[in-house]
Motif scaffolding. Structure first.
Motif, PDB file in Angstrom:
ATOM      1  N   CYS A   1     -47.520 -39.551 -43.913  1.00  0.00           N
ATOM      2  CA  CYS A   1     -46.456 -40.631 -44.204  1.00  0.00           C
ATOM      3  C   CYS A   1     -46.594 -41.773 -43.056  1.00  0.00           C
ATOM      4  O   CYS A   1     -46.677 -41.734 -42.026  1.00  0.00           O
ATOM      5  CB  CYS A   1     -45.210 -40.045 -43.761  1.00  0.00           C
ATOM      6  SG  CYS A   1     -44.010 -41.189 -44.147  1.00  0.00           S
TER       7      CYS A   1
ATOM      8  N   CYS B   1     -44.976 -44.389 -43.175  1.00  0.00           N
ATOM      9  CA  CYS B   1     -43.332 -45.213 -43.019  1.00  0.00           C
ATOM     10  C   CYS B   1     -43.275 -45.661 -41.425  1.00  0.00           C
ATOM     11  O   CYS B   1     -43.884 -45.316 -40.590  1.00  0.00           O
ATOM     12  CB  CYS B   1     -42.093 -44.455 -43.429  1.00  0.00           C
ATOM     13  SG  CYS B   1     -41.478 -43.560 -42.227  1.00  0.00           S
TER      14      CYS B   1
ATOM     15  N   CYS C   1     -41.993 -43.126 -39.109  1.00  0.00           N
ATOM     16  CA  CYS C   1     -43.183 -42.168 -38.605  1.00  0.00           C
ATOM     17  C   CYS C   1     -43.921 -42.991 -37.502  1.00  0.00           C
ATOM     18  O   CYS C   1     -44.499 -42.331 -36.518  1.00  0.00           O
ATOM     19  CB  CYS C   1     -43.863 -41.839 -39.629  1.00  0.00           C
ATOM     20  SG  CYS C   1     -43.164 -40.374 -40.630  1.00  0.00           S
TER      21      CYS C   1
HETATM   22 ZN   LIG Z   1     -42.434 -41.176 -42.557  1.00  0.00          ZN
END
Ligand SMILES: [Zn+2]
Ligand SMILES: [Zn+2]
Length: 153
Positions: free
Chosen positions: A29, A31, A34
């Motif tokens: 991930c 994002c 994160c």
């Molecule tokens: Zn994430």
């Protein structure tokens, strides 16, 4: 092949956990949550049933925040060294995102794809031939199917 229970813990060793069920899927991930939490380019998320996680040494500290998508999230971490172990929804969504790097044995971990590619660092290489989602995946069924096809458990 991987063996149950999966075991792992924080960096300092005070907080230890055990996972009694096989993961549902694993992906990278990218994002911004994160990236901030890990301080790295992305996180390798091992999605597990929430009920399968038990802390076997010490108790985690917790934090809550509002995600990019406006949902309330919670994180469990070691209060002594700060290592994040899992993130989950609040109220519970039934699953935790376990941070792969906290597992004692990571040799079997193979992400099936990448999510939030729109915020990925430009030099990151996505999983070759893997699944991709610009944000959260609209449908995680292909991720689950691709993970099952690996036959790790
Ligand atoms: Zn994430
Ligand atoms: Zn610790």
């Amino acid at each position: 092949m991987a063996v149950l229970p999966l075991v792992g813990g924080c960096m300092c060793g005070q907080l230890r956990y055990s996972v009694s069920a096989p993961p549902i899927m694993i992906y990278n991930c990218h994002c911004t949550n994160c990236q901030k939490i890990s301080g790295a380019a992305f996180n390798t998320s091992v999605i597990i049933p929430e009920a399968a996680l038990t802390f076997t040494a010490s108790k985690p500290a917790s934090v809550e925040w509002i995600s990019d998508q406006g949902t309330t999230r919670c994180g469990l971490f070691c209060g002594a060294c700060g290592s994040r172990i899992v993130n989950g929804g609040k109220p519970s969504t039934g699953v935790f995102s376990l941070r792969a790097g906290t597992l004692d044995d990571t040799r079997w971990v193979q992400p099936v794809g990448d999510t939030f590619t729109r915020s990925a660092q430009p030099w990151v290489r996505f999983i070759e031939g893997g699944l991709r989602a610009e944000r959260a995946a609209i449908d995680y069924a292909p991720f689950v199917a691709a993970y099952r096809a690996q036959g790790r458990f």
